[in-house]
Design a protein around this motif. Structure first.
Motif, PDB file in Angstrom:
ATOM      1  N   VAL A  29       1.062  -1.313  -0.137  1.00 26.49           N
ATOM      2  CA  VAL A  29       0.115  -0.023   0.024  1.00 26.49           C
ATOM      3  C   VAL A  29       1.077   1.135   0.085  1.00 26.49           C
ATOM      4  CG1 VAL A  29      -1.632   1.199   1.352  1.00 26.49           C
ATOM      5  CG2 VAL A  29      -1.172  -1.168   1.744  1.00 26.49           C
ATOM      6  N   LEU A  30       0.481   2.117  -0.865  1.00 29.93           N
ATOM      7  CA  LEU A  30       1.301   3.300  -0.969  1.00 29.93           C
ATOM      8  C   LEU A  30       1.025   4.329   0.413  1.00 29.93           C
ATOM      9  CD1 LEU A  30       0.746   4.437  -4.492  1.00 29.93           C
ATOM     10  CD2 LEU A  30       2.525   3.395  -3.724  1.00 29.93           C
ATOM     11  N   THR A  31       2.121   4.870   0.683  1.00 26.53           N
ATOM     12  CA  THR A  31       1.667   5.955   1.692  1.00 26.53           C
ATOM     13  C   THR A  31       0.920   7.126   1.056  1.00 26.53           C
ATOM     14  OG1 THR A  31       3.992   5.190   2.718  1.00 26.53           O
ATOM     15  CG2 THR A  31       2.869   7.554   3.389  1.00 26.53           C
ATOM     16  N   ILE A  32       0.105   7.638   1.693  1.00 24.28           N
ATOM     17  CA  ILE A  32      -0.634   8.868   1.000  1.00 24.28           C
ATOM     18  C   ILE A  32      -0.074   9.876   1.171  1.00 24.28           C
ATOM     19  CG2 ILE A  32      -3.024   9.662   0.773  1.00 24.28           C
ATOM     20  CD1 ILE A  32      -2.751   6.741   0.106  1.00 24.28           C
ATOM     21  N   ALA A  33       0.141  10.496   0.002  1.00 24.78           N
ATOM     22  CA  ALA A  33       0.811  11.943   0.323  1.00 24.78           C
ATOM     23  C   ALA A  33      -0.167  13.099   0.549  1.00 24.78           C
ATOM     24  CB  ALA A  33       1.766  12.189  -1.164  1.00 24.78           C
ATOM     25  N   ALA A  34      -1.381  12.870   0.082  1.00 24.05           N
ATOM     26  CA  ALA A  34      -2.366  14.028   0.303  1.00 24.05           C
ATOM     27  C   ALA A  34      -2.498  14.031   1.616  1.00 24.05           C
ATOM     28  CB  ALA A  34      -3.687  13.590  -0.504  1.00 24.05           C
ATOM     29  N   THR A  35      -3.069  15.248   2.009  1.00 25.60           N
ATOM     30  CA  THR A  35      -3.655  15.868   3.114  1.00 25.60           C
ATOM     31  C   THR A  35      -5.150  16.136   3.088  1.00 25.60           C
ATOM     32  OG1 THR A  35      -3.091  17.870   2.825  1.00 25.60           O
ATOM     33  CG2 THR A  35      -1.455  16.613   3.929  1.00 25.60           C
ATOM     34  N   ALA A  36      -5.711  16.269   4.297  1.00 29.46           N
ATOM     35  CA  ALA A  36      -7.283  16.677   4.169  1.00 29.46           C
ATOM     36  C   ALA A  36      -7.377  18.063   3.420  1.00 29.46           C
ATOM     37  CB  ALA A  36      -7.888  16.514   5.470  1.00 29.46           C
ATOM     38  N   ARG A  82      -7.206   9.489   5.481  1.00 26.21           N
ATOM     39  CA  ARG A  82      -8.010   9.264   6.652  1.00 26.21           C
ATOM     40  C   ARG A  82      -8.123   7.678   7.039  1.00 26.21           C
ATOM     41  NH1 ARG A  82     -12.497  13.801   8.262  1.00 26.21           N
ATOM     42  NH2 ARG A  82     -10.913  15.580   7.839  1.00 26.21           N
ATOM     43  N   LYS A  83      -7.719   6.756   6.065  1.00 24.69           N
ATOM     44  CA  LYS A  83      -7.703   5.417   6.094  1.00 24.69           C
ATOM     45  C   LYS A  83      -9.071   4.823   6.561  1.00 24.69           C
ATOM     46  CE  LYS A  83      -2.783   4.994   7.522  1.00 24.69           C
ATOM     47  NZ  LYS A  83      -2.400   5.299   6.027  1.00 24.69           N
ATOM     48  N   GLU A  84     -10.009   5.470   5.783  1.00 21.58           N
ATOM     49  CA  GLU A  84     -11.567   5.024   5.984  1.00 21.58           C
ATOM     50  C   GLU A  84     -11.937   4.171   5.059  1.00 21.58           C
ATOM     51  OE1 GLU A  84     -12.903   9.505   7.939  1.00 21.58           O
ATOM     52  OE2 GLU A  84     -13.335   8.922   5.755  1.00 21.58           O
ATOM     53  N   GLU A  85     -12.935   3.204   5.538  1.00 21.04           N
ATOM     54  CA  GLU A  85     -13.403   2.198   4.462  1.00 21.04           C
ATOM     55  C   GLU A  85     -14.873   2.766   4.211  1.00 21.04           C
ATOM     56  OE1 GLU A  85     -11.735  -0.234   3.360  1.00 21.04           O
ATOM     57  OE2 GLU A  85     -10.277  -0.757   4.798  1.00 21.04           O
ATOM     58  N   PRO A  86     -15.070   2.338   2.906  1.00 25.11           N
ATOM     59  CA  PRO A  86     -14.531   1.137   1.923  1.00 25.11           C
ATOM     60  C   PRO A  86     -13.520   1.704   1.046  1.00 25.11           C
ATOM     61  CG  PRO A  86     -16.594   1.781   1.068  1.00 25.11           C
ATOM     62  CD  PRO A  86     -16.538   2.777   2.482  1.00 25.11           C
ATOM     63  N   TRP A  87     -13.303   3.212   1.243  1.00 27.46           N
ATOM     64  CA  TRP A  87     -12.447   3.839   0.202  1.00 27.46           C
ATOM     65  C   TRP A  87     -10.708   3.278   0.184  1.00 27.46           C
ATOM     66  CZ3 TRP A  87     -15.827   5.732   3.799  1.00 27.46           C
ATOM     67  CH2 TRP A  87     -17.039   6.431   2.966  1.00 27.46           C
ATOM     68  N   LEU A  88     -10.418   3.159   1.570  1.00 28.98           N
ATOM     69  CA  LEU A  88      -9.086   2.705   1.486  1.00 28.98           C
ATOM     70  C   LEU A  88      -8.823   1.316   0.993  1.00 28.98           C
ATOM     71  CD1 LEU A  88      -6.164   3.064   2.553  1.00 28.98           C
ATOM     72  CD2 LEU A  88      -6.761   2.035   4.723  1.00 28.98           C
ATOM     73  N   SER A  89      -9.773   0.331   1.115  1.00 23.79           N
ATOM     74  CA  SER A  89      -9.733  -0.951   0.552  1.00 23.79           C
ATOM     75  C   SER A  89      -9.649  -0.848  -1.172  1.00 23.79           C
ATOM     76  CB  SER A  89     -10.853  -1.982   0.844  1.00 23.79           C
ATOM     77  OG  SER A  89     -10.470  -2.251   2.238  1.00 23.79           O
ATOM     78  N   ALA A  90     -10.824   0.053  -1.247  1.00 29.14           N
ATOM     79  CA  ALA A  90     -10.881   0.300  -2.730  1.00 29.14           C
ATOM     80  C   ALA A  90      -9.496   0.923  -3.204  1.00 29.14           C
ATOM     81  CB  ALA A  90     -12.092   1.210  -3.124  1.00 29.14           C
ATOM     82  N   TYR A  91      -8.976   1.832  -2.775  1.00 30.83           N
ATOM     83  CA  TYR A  91      -7.703   2.595  -3.235  1.00 30.83           C
ATOM     84  C   TYR A  91      -6.643   1.368  -3.167  1.00 30.83           C
ATOM     85  CZ  TYR A  91      -3.361   4.903  -3.130  1.00 30.83           C
ATOM     86  OH  TYR A  91      -2.059   5.211  -3.390  1.00 30.83           O
ATOM     87  N   LYS A  92      -6.580   0.386  -2.192  1.00 32.96           N
ATOM     88  CA  LYS A  92      -5.487  -0.459  -2.407  1.00 32.96           C
ATOM     89  C   LYS A  92      -5.523  -1.464  -3.476  1.00 32.96           C
ATOM     90  CE  LYS A  92      -4.638  -0.604   2.675  1.00 32.96           C
ATOM     91  NZ  LYS A  92      -4.473  -1.439   3.982  1.00 32.96           N
TER      92      LYS A  92
END
Length: 420
Positions: A29-36, A82-92
């Motif tokens: 999993v990539l480290t997310i460079a984006a901030t809120a 923010r590592k929120e689901e289901p978006w984090l799993s979708a991103y991965k």
């Protein structure tokens, strides 16, 4: 593009129209460079809902606005950060797919040849996959702000605009539409969220869409199975917005308004489904043949339900895509078909989840093979309109993260999922 069973043939020799329909059933999993991003997660839950559709004729197009708007991009970026689901799993799932590879290499063809039968094609899979890869890399650029993804997306698109000239053989229309939907989504994101695509290459890509893709899909395909016409309308609308082509946009809207009622049945249509505009269907018997032998019609049934759920699912996706892009452009096509679309989603989700098919439905046998095609429609009907779609919601949750069908649908849990 596996061949599928054709509808039951009449005992007499098929009419010219019927022969075209029978051919159409074989094409297919990539480290997310984006901030809120300033606003809270809750502000994005119904991204786009704060802009009620009120489009006027000739109104400039909103960019980015091909399926995914800037609020949805911001929401996806924030959910993943923010590592929120289901978006984090979708991103991965997206970021570890073959389409996200840093060394992805496009394979462009001058002639894409896609026969409607078992003969080998040329460039069909490569074109669809390269278009999805371009869109994947464009989404990754928007989520991570890693310029390498932007560079890769542009590289893939430039490779094809430098080479492709035509699509041939019986599946040319469908192939062109599948690829064009993804090309336009990728180009829209790169042109309006990235300033590193050289003007000359952008214009060359636009010319490719205008000359090689748009003329093929804009007329539609009334005499083949309805998933053709709907994905052609999807491709036409995507390209119209990206190319700022008002006439093409209106053409796509017309196809939507005439084909969706002819594809998904509601009892308000009468005893028989609506006939597709411009088709050669003349009799009730021909209409039933077109609906793969189905003679009982109930709310939510699709023209290709008794062929298989896969093709009906393509049409659910294309219908939702067209309405979603129109929504971003201020036109509420959802409002015109919300009951029809909701019925179709619920009908197919129910049986996809395992409900026994009654004898009146396809002789009691259905092929449960829906794809990742429910997220966009659910986001609007359940998320924005608060309609109750329990079967669709259950199926979507079970299938998350919805990924890609390797044809024209990709990563819609990431871009369109709503919070629980």
């Amino acid at each position: 593009m596996a061949a599928a069973s054709s509808p039951t043939s009449p005992r007499t020799r098929p009419s010219p129209w019927a022969r075209r329909v029978l051919l159409g059933s074989l094409l297919p999993v990539l480290t997310i460079a984006a901030t809120a991003c300033g606003s809270s997660s809750a502000d994005h839950e119904t991204a786009g809902a704060a802009h009620p559709p009120n489009r006027t004729a000739g109104q400039p197009f909103v960019h980015p606005g091909v399926l995914v708007g800037k609020e949805q991009l911001a929401a996806a970026r924030e959910h993943v950060a923010r590592k929120e689901e289901p978006w984090l799993s979708a991103y991965k799932a997206m970021s570890t797919s073959k389409y996200a590879a840093s060394d992805y290499t496009p394979k462009a063809y001058e002639t894409v040849m896609c026969p409607p039968d078992t003969r080998p094609g040329q460039g069909c899979v490569e074109e669809r996959e390269d278009a999805i890869a371009a869109y994947t890399q464009a989404l990754l650029w928007n989520i991570t702000r890693d310029k390498a993804h932007a560079t890769k997306a542009v590289e893939i698109m430039d490779a094809w605009s430098d080479k492709v000239k035509r699509h041939t053989e019986g599946n040319a229309g469908l192939q062109t539409a599948w690829a064009a939907t993804s090309w336009a989504k990728a180009a829209e994101l790169m042109q309006y969220t990235y300033d590193g695509w050289p003007d000359g290459e952008e214009l060359k890509f636009q010319r490719m869409l205008r000359e090689v893709y748009l003329p093929v899909v804009q007329p539609g395909s009334a005499d083949f199975n309805g998933n053709w016409d709907l994905v052609m309308a999807d491709a036409t609308m995507n390209m119209a917005v990206y190319l700022n082509d008002q006439a093409a946009f209106e053409k796509a809207v017309h196809h939507f308004r005439t084909r969706v009622p002819a594809y998904f049945y509601l009892s308000s249509d009468g005893a028989l489904p609506v006939k597709p505009e411009g088709s050669g269907i003349d009799t009730p018997a021909e209409l039933r043949t077109y609906w793969f032998g189905q003679s009982t019609f109930k709310d939510g049934l699709a023209q290709e339900t008794c062929r298989n759920f896969k093709h009906a699912s393509y049409s659910l996706a294309a219908t939702s895509h067209i309405a979603e892009t129109a929504w971003h452009q201020g036109l509420d096509l959802y409002g015109e078909v919300k009951d029809r679309l909701a019925a179709a989603l619920e009908f197919h989700s129910k049986y996809q989840l395992g409900a026994a098919a009654p004898a009146w439905l396809c002789g009691g046998k259905v092929q449960r093979d829906m794809g990742p095609d429910t997220e966009v429609g659910l986001a609007h009907l359940r998320g924005r309109l608060k309609m109750n779609l329990p079967q669709t919601e259950k199926l979507t949750r079970e299938e998350r993260p919805e990924g890609t069908d390797d044809l024209f649908v990709a990563w819609e849990t990431l871009t369109h999922a709503q919070a629980a």
